[in-house]
Design an enzyme around this catalytic site. Structure first.
Site, mmCIF file in Angstrom:
data_model
loop_
_atom_site.group_PDB
_atom_site.id
_atom_site.type_symbol
_atom_site.label_atom_id
_atom_site.label_comp_id
_atom_site.label_asym_id
_atom_site.label_seq_id
_atom_site.Cartn_x
_atom_site.Cartn_y
_atom_site.Cartn_z
ATOM 1 C CE LYS A 92 9.159 -35.016 -28.671
ATOM 2 N NZ LYS A 92 10.170 -34.007 -28.153
ATOM 3 C CG ASN A 93 13.535 -33.143 -29.824
ATOM 4 O OD1 ASN A 93 12.484 -33.440 -29.635
ATOM 5 N ND2 ASN A 93 14.279 -33.013 -28.743
ATOM 6 C CB CYS B 144 6.725 -32.172 -21.228
ATOM 7 S SG CYS B 144 6.771 -33.624 -21.742
ATOM 8 N NE ARG C 47 9.924 -26.616 -22.821
ATOM 9 C CZ ARG C 47 9.939 -27.831 -23.528
ATOM 10 N NH1 ARG C 47 9.355 -28.840 -23.163
ATOM 11 N NH2 ARG C 47 10.772 -28.006 -24.703
ATOM 12 C CG ASP D 97 15.524 -33.785 -24.641
ATOM 13 O OD1 ASP D 97 14.947 -33.001 -23.642
ATOM 14 O OD2 ASP D 97 15.296 -33.472 -25.977
ATOM 15 N NE ARG E 146 4.407 -34.906 -26.040
ATOM 16 C CZ ARG E 146 5.377 -33.824 -25.355
ATOM 17 N NH1 ARG E 146 5.383 -33.965 -24.209
ATOM 18 N NH2 ARG E 146 6.570 -33.523 -26.284
HETATM 19 C C1 UD1 Z 1 14.105 -28.395 -27.636
HETATM 20 C C2 UD1 Z 1 13.748 -29.755 -27.616
HETATM 21 C C3 UD1 Z 1 13.657 -30.416 -26.170
HETATM 22 C C4 UD1 Z 1 15.028 -30.159 -25.393
HETATM 23 C C5 UD1 Z 1 15.454 -28.733 -25.660
HETATM 24 C C6 UD1 Z 1 16.766 -28.189 -24.980
HETATM 25 C C7 UD1 Z 1 12.340 -30.208 -29.637
HETATM 26 C C8 UD1 Z 1 11.150 -30.312 -30.106
HETATM 27 N N1 UD1 Z 1 12.500 -30.028 -28.261
HETATM 28 O O1 UD1 Z 1 13.042 -27.626 -26.952
HETATM 29 O O2 UD1 Z 1 13.520 -31.894 -26.331
HETATM 30 O O3 UD1 Z 1 14.883 -30.378 -24.072
HETATM 31 O O4 UD1 Z 1 15.527 -28.110 -27.167
HETATM 32 O O5 UD1 Z 1 17.671 -29.307 -25.639
HETATM 33 O O6 UD1 Z 1 13.518 -30.067 -30.350
HETATM 34 N N2 UD1 Z 1 13.888 -20.324 -23.504
HETATM 35 C C9 UD1 Z 1 13.670 -19.013 -22.987
HETATM 36 N N3 UD1 Z 1 12.897 -18.189 -23.828
HETATM 37 C C10 UD1 Z 1 12.698 -18.736 -25.140
HETATM 38 C C11 UD1 Z 1 13.018 -19.848 -25.500
HETATM 39 C C12 UD1 Z 1 13.619 -20.835 -24.307
HETATM 40 O O7 UD1 Z 1 13.963 -18.604 -22.011
HETATM 41 O O8 UD1 Z 1 12.045 -17.737 -25.815
HETATM 42 C C13 UD1 Z 1 14.553 -21.107 -22.207
HETATM 43 C C14 UD1 Z 1 13.835 -22.292 -21.990
HETATM 44 O O9 UD1 Z 1 12.726 -22.159 -20.957
HETATM 45 C C15 UD1 Z 1 14.909 -23.208 -21.310
HETATM 46 C C16 UD1 Z 1 15.934 -23.077 -22.482
HETATM 47 O O10 UD1 Z 1 15.660 -21.710 -22.970
HETATM 48 O O11 UD1 Z 1 15.131 -22.980 -20.388
HETATM 49 C C17 UD1 Z 1 16.235 -24.098 -23.479
HETATM 50 O O12 UD1 Z 1 15.142 -24.314 -24.082
HETATM 51 P P1 UD1 Z 1 15.113 -24.467 -25.829
HETATM 52 O O13 UD1 Z 1 16.271 -24.698 -26.314
HETATM 53 O O14 UD1 Z 1 14.084 -23.364 -26.555
HETATM 54 O O15 UD1 Z 1 14.231 -25.752 -25.841
HETATM 55 P P2 UD1 Z 1 12.949 -26.003 -26.876
HETATM 56 O O16 UD1 Z 1 13.351 -25.525 -28.251
HETATM 57 O O17 UD1 Z 1 11.910 -25.641 -26.484
#
Ligand code: UD1
Length: 420
Positions: free
Chosen positions: A22-23, A118, A123, A309, A401
Site C-alpha cells: 500500500k505505502n 486515519c 499529521r 505501522d 484501506r
Molecule cells: C507514511 C506512511 C505511514 C507511516 C509513516 C511513518 C504512506 C502512505 N504512509 O506516512 O503508513 O506510518 O510514513 O513511517 O506511506 N510530520 C510533520 N510535518 C510534516 C510531515 C510529517 O511534523 O510536514 C510528522 C508527522 O506528524 C509524524 C512524522 O512526521 O509525526 C512522520 O510522518 P511521515 O513520515 O511524514 O508519515 P507519512 O508520510 O504521512
C-alpha cells in the site's frame, strides 16, 4: 455496516502470497501524473485507498485502466486537465497529500484542502510546504484550502529535513524530477517504499540517486516517458500475518516477501519464541501456543528501525504473551487508540504518554470492539485470533484501506473469521 466475526483459538497453517505494498503503490500512482505517456504498474493491491487514488487520477483527467483481477493498472497522464483535488477526495485518505509534488511537478500549480485519513496524530504538512517553498513554489492558505503555484517553474534546491518524513521526501522527489537543476535532500527518509518510488521514476527517465547518510540527489530532466513497474511486496501486511501466527500458533509461510526489508521486524518473532526461516523471497514462521513477552523495550523508529505501522499488530500478539512487554511509540503522538478496544477483550495494557506496558494475560475473551484506524484494527483481529469466544470488530472500513480482504487471508490459513 460490515463487521468481522472472529472465533479465536485456532492454530494457523499454510501459505499465502503477499500482494503489492500500500505505502508503495499510493505514491507511485500519484507519481504517474508526472509521466507524459503510459505507466503500466503490476501488483497493484486491491484496497479502498487504491480506489481513492484512482478516483483522484480520473478527476485530474488521467486515464486509468485498473484491471483488479490481474492487479495491473495502466495510467496515462498525457492529457492531464486539472491541478485541483476536490475536498471530498482529500478527506477520503491521508495519502492524497502524495499527489501534491506530482501535480505541481507536472502542471506548476495545485489546489487542495487539508488531508484526511486515519486519526493517529496531528499529521501536519509543514515540512511538505516549506520544502516546496524552497523550490520556488508560492503557497497561499485560506481556512480550508491551500493553493500552490510555481509561476516561474520549479527550481532545484538544497533541502535539509528536520525529520526524515516519508511523505515529504516523496513529494520533494516528485517535484524535483522535472525541476530546473539539482535538488539535494538531506536527512531524507530511506524506507523501502521510498526506494520503490525512486525505481519507478528512474525507469521513466528520472535521475535520482541515493547517497550515504540519508542524502538523495535529483537532477531535473525535461520530461518522463512511458514505463513498466512491479510494486514491491507489502512488508507490513506480511508482518501482520506473521504476528497473527506468533499469537495463535502454527506454521505459516509468506511468499513474495522481502526479508531484507524486514530486518527490524523478524527478530522480534524469535524473541517471542517463534522460529523464523527466510529465503530470498519468503519467510516461514513456526510458533508454539503462547508467545513470550519481549525481553527488551520495543521502540518505533524510522527505517531501518522498527516501523510504527507494525506496532499495533505486535501489540495484538503480545496481549497473551507470558510476561510483560514495553513498547514506545516515537513517530506518531496518538497511535495507541486501539488499546481501550484491546482492554475490552481482557488485555492488561497501561499507556503513559508514548509508552505502553503490556502485561500478558492467560486468557483474552471475545468482545464487540471498533477498529480505530487501519493498523489498530489489524491489531484487534490478531488479539481476536487468540481470544476465547467471539470477537466482533466494527468499522472494518479502516482495515480495508490497507489490507486485501484480511479475513480471507486468515481464513485460508485456518482461522475462524468472517465478514458479515
Ligand atoms: C507514511 C506512511 C505511514 C507511516 C509513516 C511513518 C504512506 C502512505 N504512509 O506516512 O503508513 O506510518 O510514513 O513511517 O506511506 N510530520 C510533520 N510535518 C510534516 C510531515 C510529517 O511534523 O510536514 C510528522 C508527522 O506528524 C509524524 C512524522 O512526521 O509525526 C512522520 O510522518 P511521515 O513520515 O511524514 O508519515 P507519512 O508520510 O504521512
Amino acid at each position: 455496516m460490515q463487521i468481522f466475526k472472529v472465533n479465536g483459538g485456532r492454530k494457523l497453517s499454510g501459505e499465502i502470497v503477499s500482494g503489492g505494498a500500500k505505502n508503495a503503490v499510493l505514491p507511485i500512482l500519484a507519481a504517474a501524473v508526472l509521466i507524459d505517456g503510459e505507466a503500466v504498474i503490476e501488483d497493484v493491491p486491491e484496497l479502498s485507498d487504491t480506489y481513492s487514488a484512482v478516483r483522484i487520477l480520473s478527476h485530474l483527467g488521467v486515464k486509468v485502466n485498473y484491471c483488479n483481477t490481474g492487479k495491473t493498472a495502466s495510467v496515462n497522464a498525457s492529457q492531464i486537465s486539472s491541478f485541483e483535488i476536490p475536498d471530498d477526495m482529500m478527506k477520503e485518505m491521508r495519502s492524497s497529500i502524495f499527489f501534491l509534488g506530482p501535480i505541481i511537478g507536472r502542471t506548476g500549480s495545485c489546489r487542495i484542502s487539508y488531508p484526511g485519513g486515519c486519526d493517529i496524530g496531528l499529521r501536519p504538512i509543514d515540512m511538505h510546504i516549506s520544502a516546496l517553498e524552497q523550490m520556488g513554489v508560492k503557497v497561499t492558505h485560506t481556512a480550508k484550502h491551500l493553493y500552490f503555484s510555481a509561476d516561474k517553474g520549479l527550481r532545484g534546491a538544497k533541502i535539509a529535513l528536520r525529520f526524515p518524513s516519508v511523505g515529504t521526501t516523496e513529494n520533494i522527489i516528485c517535484a524535483a524530477v522535472t525541476a530546473k537543476g539539482e535538488t539535494v535532500i538531506t536527512n531524507a527518509a530511506r524506507e523501502p517504499e521510498v526506494v520503490d518510488l525512486v525505481k519507478f521514476l528512474n525507469a521513466a527517465g528520472a535521475k535520482i540517486k541515493f547517497e550515504s547518510g540519508g542524502r538523495i540527489t535529483i537532477q531535473g530532466v525535461p520530461k518522463l516517458h512511458s514505463l513498466h513497474h512491479t510494486v514491491m511486496p507489502d512488508r507490513i501486511a506480511a508482518a501482520t500475518i506473521l504476528a497473527g501466527t506468533a499469537a495463535a500458533g502454527g506454521l505459516v509461510t509468506v511468499r513474495n516477501c522481502q526479508p531484507l526489508d524486514m530486518e527490524a521486524i523478524l527478530p522480534l518473532f524469535e524473541a517471542m519464541g517463534s522460529s523464523i526461516y527466510c529465503g530470498r523471497d519468503y519467510v516461514t514462521i513456526n510458533s508454539g501456543k503462547r508467545p513470550k513477552a519481549l525481553p527488551e523495550k520495543l521502540t518505533t523508529m524510522v527505517y531501518p528501525g522498527f516501523p510504527t505501522d507494525a506496532q499495533s499488530v505486535i501489540m495484538g500478539a503480545l496481549c497473551k504473551a507470558s510476561g510483560t512487554s514495553i513498547i514506545e511509540e516515537t513517530i506518531f503522538e496518538n497511535r495507541y487508540r486501539h488499546v481501550p478496544e484491546m482492554q475490552k477483550m481482557g488485555a492488561d495494557i497501561v499507556v503513559s504518554g508514548q509508552t505502553a506496558v503490556i502485561k500478558g494475560v492467560k486468557r483474552l475473551h471475545g468482545a464487540r470492539v471498533k477498529a480505530t484506524d487501519l493498523r489498530g484494527g489489524a491489531g484487534m483481529v490478531i488479539a481476536g485470533l487468540t481470544a476465547e469466544g467471539e470477537t466482533e470488530i466494527e468499522d472494518i472500513r479502516f482495515i480495508d484501506r490497507g489490507y486485501e480482504q484480511l479475513e480471507v487471508t486468515f481464513a485460508s490459513l485456518g482461522a475462524d473469521i468472517k465478514r458479515i
